[in-house]
Design a protein around this motif. Structure first.
Motif, PDB file in Angstrom:
ATOM      1  N   LEU A 189       0.827  -1.201   0.000  1.00 37.37           N
ATOM      2  CA  LEU A 189       0.000   0.000   0.000  1.00 37.37           C
ATOM      3  C   LEU A 189       0.864   1.256   0.000  1.00 37.37           C
ATOM      4  N   GLY A 190       1.966   1.226   0.754  1.00 33.39           N
ATOM      5  CA  GLY A 190       2.861   2.381   0.767  1.00 33.39           C
ATOM      6  C   GLY A 190       3.491   2.648  -0.578  1.00 33.39           C
ATOM      7  N   GLY A 191       3.736   1.592  -1.364  1.00 37.25           N
ATOM      8  CA  GLY A 191       4.266   1.789  -2.709  1.00 37.25           C
ATOM      9  C   GLY A 191       3.299   2.525  -3.612  1.00 37.25           C
ATOM     10  N   VAL A 192       1.988   2.310  -3.405  1.00 41.32           N
ATOM     11  CA  VAL A 192       0.976   3.038  -4.185  1.00 41.32           C
ATOM     12  C   VAL A 192       0.924   4.495  -3.739  1.00 41.32           C
ATOM     13  N   LEU A 193       0.931   4.724  -2.418  1.00 38.13           N
ATOM     14  CA  LEU A 193       0.823   6.084  -1.903  1.00 38.13           C
ATOM     15  C   LEU A 193       2.071   6.908  -2.187  1.00 38.13           C
ATOM     16  N   ALA A 194       3.198   6.252  -2.420  1.00 40.33           N
ATOM     17  CA  ALA A 194       4.438   6.976  -2.698  1.00 40.33           C
ATOM     18  C   ALA A 194       4.373   7.759  -3.999  1.00 40.33           C
ATOM     19  N   ASN A 195       3.442   7.425  -4.867  1.00 35.29           N
ATOM     20  CA  ASN A 195       3.345   8.064  -6.181  1.00 35.29           C
ATOM     21  C   ASN A 195       2.337   9.214  -6.216  1.00 35.29           C
ATOM     22  N   ILE A 196       1.758   9.562  -5.093  1.00 32.22           N
ATOM     23  CA  ILE A 196       0.741  10.615  -5.082  1.00 32.22           C
ATOM     24  C   ILE A 196       1.229  11.785  -4.243  1.00 32.22           C
ATOM     25  N   GLY A 197       0.615  12.947  -4.453  1.00 33.48           N
ATOM     26  CA  GLY A 197       0.941  14.127  -3.666  1.00 33.48           C
ATOM     27  C   GLY A 197      -0.175  14.533  -2.720  1.00 33.48           C
ATOM     28  N   ASN A 198      -1.173  13.668  -2.559  1.00 33.63           N
ATOM     29  CA  ASN A 198      -2.294  13.992  -1.673  1.00 33.63           C
ATOM     30  C   ASN A 198      -1.865  13.972  -0.213  1.00 33.63           C
ATOM     31  N   ARG A 199      -2.562  14.760   0.581  1.00 29.26           N
ATOM     32  CA  ARG A 199      -2.319  14.737   2.023  1.00 29.26           C
ATOM     33  C   ARG A 199      -2.907  13.465   2.615  1.00 29.26           C
TER      34      ARG A 199
END
Length: 239
Positions: free
Chosen positions: A140-150
């Motif tokens: 899941l962290g690998g997916v979130l690493a590609n976004i700039g959302n808070r």
């Protein structure tokens, strides 16, 4: 008796007028060709570079000069991703993991919430993550690493008080510790921005849907929510 000499006409010769008309027509023709054509930027840059080298062979390298007395470094952030698109990406990712398959995904207008059940994520009565849960958060962290959302992480518990002589005197400390553990795991998996963490204990238990089975409702209460907001930028403080 001598004949009077004829005065020759003054001005340019006739052939020069014809030549000027021809040049004007050619100039007009080339201007129209240029107006109807599109400039190839890469070729144009090559021409400019070659002319610059011939005119000024030793160009001065530009340097970044501070624009104020306090030289504050620039911070570049990734753009926030659309929650509709992000929801479909995360939904596809959680289906592939046996732990994340138990997660619940809730999408509203102002946020996207991934609810991770505490019973499969943590050692009972503790904030320690089980090893399969760490692997799931790495995905899941690998997916979130590609976004700039808070992103924020919120811990919850059921209404029952903490039993025994445990490490945490109340549910609030336990919920906060679990939220911090999930946030730290996400950061170690690649999400580099701030993560705000909150511990709510059982204060939001009444927000859960009413069911006849209280055991099932307690299971829903023992969770950690990963909240993704539609806008970007860091939160204040956080993990």
């Amino acid at each position: 008796m001598d004949e009077p000499k004829k005065e020759e006409p003054k001005g340019p010769p006739v052939w020069m007028l014809s030549l000027a008309d021809l040049i004007s027509l050619l100039l007009t023709f080339f201007v129209m060709l240029f107006a109807m054509s599109s400039v190839k930027v890469d070729r144009w840059d090559e021409v400019v570079d070659s002319l610059s080298q011939s005119i000024r062979p030793d160009p001065v390298e530009p340097t970044d000069e501070p624009t104020s007395q306090m030289n504050i470094p620039r911070v570049y952030r990734k753009p926030a991703m659309n929650l509709d698109y992000l929801s479909s990406v995360i939904e596809g990712a959680i289906r592939k993991d046996p732990i994340l398959q138990h997660a619940r995904l809730k999408h509203s207008a102002d946020k996207l919430v991934i609810s991770l059940p505490g019973d499969v994520m943590f050692v009972p009565g503790s904030e320690k993550l089980a090893q399969p849960a760490r692997q799931a958060l790495f995905l899941l962290g690998g997916v979130l690493a590609n976004i700039g959302n808070r992103v924020g992480v919120q811990g919850h518990t059921d209404p029952r008080p903490v039993s025994g002589e445990g490490r945490y005197p109340s549910n609030w400390e336990l919920s906060l510790a679990r939220a911090a553990e999930v946030a730290n795991e996400l950061k170690s998996s690649g999400y580099l921005d701030y993560i705000n963490i909150y511990g709510f204990a059982a204060s939001r238990y009444d927000d859960l849907p009413r069911t006849d089975d209280q055991t099932r409702r307690y299971e829903m209460a023992r969770r950690v929510d990963i909240v993704i907001e539609p806008h970007g930028g860091s939160g204040v403080g956080g993990s």
